[in-house]
Write a protein that holds these residues in place. Structure first.
Motif, short mmCIF file in Angstrom:
data_model
loop_
_atom_site.label_atom_id
_atom_site.label_comp_id
_atom_site.label_asym_id
_atom_site.label_seq_id
_atom_site.Cartn_x
_atom_site.Cartn_y
_atom_site.Cartn_z
N GLN A 140 0.90 -1.27 0.14
CA GLN A 140 -0.19 0.04 0.04
C GLN A 140 0.74 1.46 -0.09
OE1 GLN A 140 -2.30 -1.41 3.53
NE2 GLN A 140 -4.20 -0.66 2.42
N ASP A 141 1.93 1.11 0.78
CA ASP A 141 2.62 2.33 0.97
C ASP A 141 3.41 2.57 -0.48
OD1 ASP A 141 1.75 3.35 3.37
OD2 ASP A 141 3.45 2.27 4.36
N THR A 142 3.95 1.70 -1.12
CA THR A 142 4.83 1.49 -2.41
C THR A 142 3.73 2.18 -3.38
OG1 THR A 142 6.09 -0.32 -1.52
CG2 THR A 142 5.95 0.28 -3.85
N GLN A 197 15.65 0.54 -1.25
CA GLN A 197 15.61 -0.35 0.25
C GLN A 197 14.35 -1.04 0.15
OE1 GLN A 197 17.75 -0.16 2.76
NE2 GLN A 197 16.57 -1.95 2.73
N ASP A 198 14.39 -2.24 -0.56
CA ASP A 198 13.13 -3.23 -0.45
C ASP A 198 13.44 -4.01 1.03
OD1 ASP A 198 15.72 -4.53 -0.91
OD2 ASP A 198 14.78 -5.99 -2.49
N VAL A 199 12.63 -4.79 1.35
CA VAL A 199 12.47 -5.24 2.64
C VAL A 199 12.04 -6.85 2.49
CG1 VAL A 199 11.17 -5.52 4.95
CG2 VAL A 199 11.52 -3.10 3.92
N ALA A 225 7.35 -4.45 -4.74
CA ALA A 225 5.95 -4.15 -4.05
C ALA A 225 6.37 -3.87 -2.46
CB ALA A 225 4.97 -5.26 -4.08
N ASP A 226 7.67 -4.16 -2.37
CA ASP A 226 8.19 -3.83 -0.95
C ASP A 226 9.16 -2.88 -0.55
OD1 ASP A 226 10.26 -4.95 -2.19
OD2 ASP A 226 10.76 -6.59 -0.77
N LEU A 227 8.83 -1.59 -0.88
CA LEU A 227 9.61 -0.29 -0.71
C LEU A 227 8.53 0.49 0.10
CD1 LEU A 227 10.49 -0.23 -4.40
CD2 LEU A 227 12.08 -0.74 -2.68
N PRO A 228 8.50 0.38 1.53
CA PRO A 228 7.68 1.01 2.40
C PRO A 228 8.26 2.58 2.59
CG PRO A 228 8.58 -0.52 3.56
CD PRO A 228 9.23 -1.05 2.17
#
Length: 230
Positions: A54-56, A197-199, A123-126
């Motif tokens: 969602q944040d991405t 910065q992916d998580v 999709a994991d870049l918050p």
């Protein structure tokens, strides 16, 4: 229409001046972020994966270089939440992994707009900052294909393909080398760490939190704002 957290209406293609159509892959939430099990105070992995996405997507949709965002997913919860932000959902018909999903998403985008310039984005870049994504995508305009390595310098968080150019995604593991070998130009910009910065692991989450994550990830991790709860 409900407005997204960054103020953009949830209409698809509202920004007709944006250059890039983003393709964002998201696996079923129940299967996502296995390496974060036990991190963040025991918050369920599906909730973390959804907040990251969602944040991405919300940040990407405010980027002036972005025309629209297509999320490739079969997860109904994620589909509903990301549609509300303004993304278009593309079912993962190949169901054959990350790169097949990205190639399928690019084809789906170009089925509606044949001349689309396409960019695959994790999709994991918050902690994604629209201004940094704008710089990266603006730079990528100068090349048929370009990519941005992740913060670890091993993987890839973004791959672009200009109008009429096949995306040819090769994400997963040491994808930086594979994308370079395939002829894509590495984007060598300083100060775009939020796009890199992916998580995937607890240390990545700590790094993202230091950068400052988006509102949904912040709310989810409210009991532990400074570092991942363990």
């Amino acid at each position: 229409m409900r407005a997204g957290a960054y103020g953009r209406r949830a209409d698809l293609d509202t920004d007709a001046t944006g250059h890039w159509s983003l393709v964002v892959p998201l696996k079923p939430l129940a299967l996502a972020k296995s390496r974060l099990a036990g991190a963040a105070g025991g918050i369920p992995r599906p909730q973390l994966a959804l907040a990251f996405a969602q944040d991405t997507v919300a940040a990407a949709l405010t980027c002036t270089e972005v025309r629209d965002v297509a999320v490739v997913t079969d997860d109904p919860v994620a589909a509903a939440e990301l549609t509300a932000l303004g993304a278009r959902i593309v079912p993962d018909l190949p169901a054959a992994g990350l790169n097949a999903a990205l190639a399928h998403g690019a084809l789906a985008v170009r089925a509606l707009r044949a001349d689309a310039a396409v960019a695959a984005l994790n999709a994991d870049l918050p902690a994604l900052r629209p201004s940094e994504l704008t710089r990266v995508l603006s730079y990528a305009r100068g090349f048929p294909r370009a990519f941005l390595p992740d913060a670890a310098g091993i993987g890839t968080t973004l791959l672009t393909a200009a109008e009429g150019v096949e995306l040819r995604p090769a994400f997963g593991g040491p994808s930086r080398r594979r994308h370079s070998t395939s002829g894509a130009v590495e984007i060598a910009l300083a100060d775009v760490v939020s796009v890199r910065q992916d998580v995937d692991a607890p240390d990545d989450l700590g790094a993202a939190l230091e950068l400052g994550v988006g509102p949904r990830t912040t709310a989810l991790l409210a009991p532990c704002p400074a570092s991942p709860c363990r």
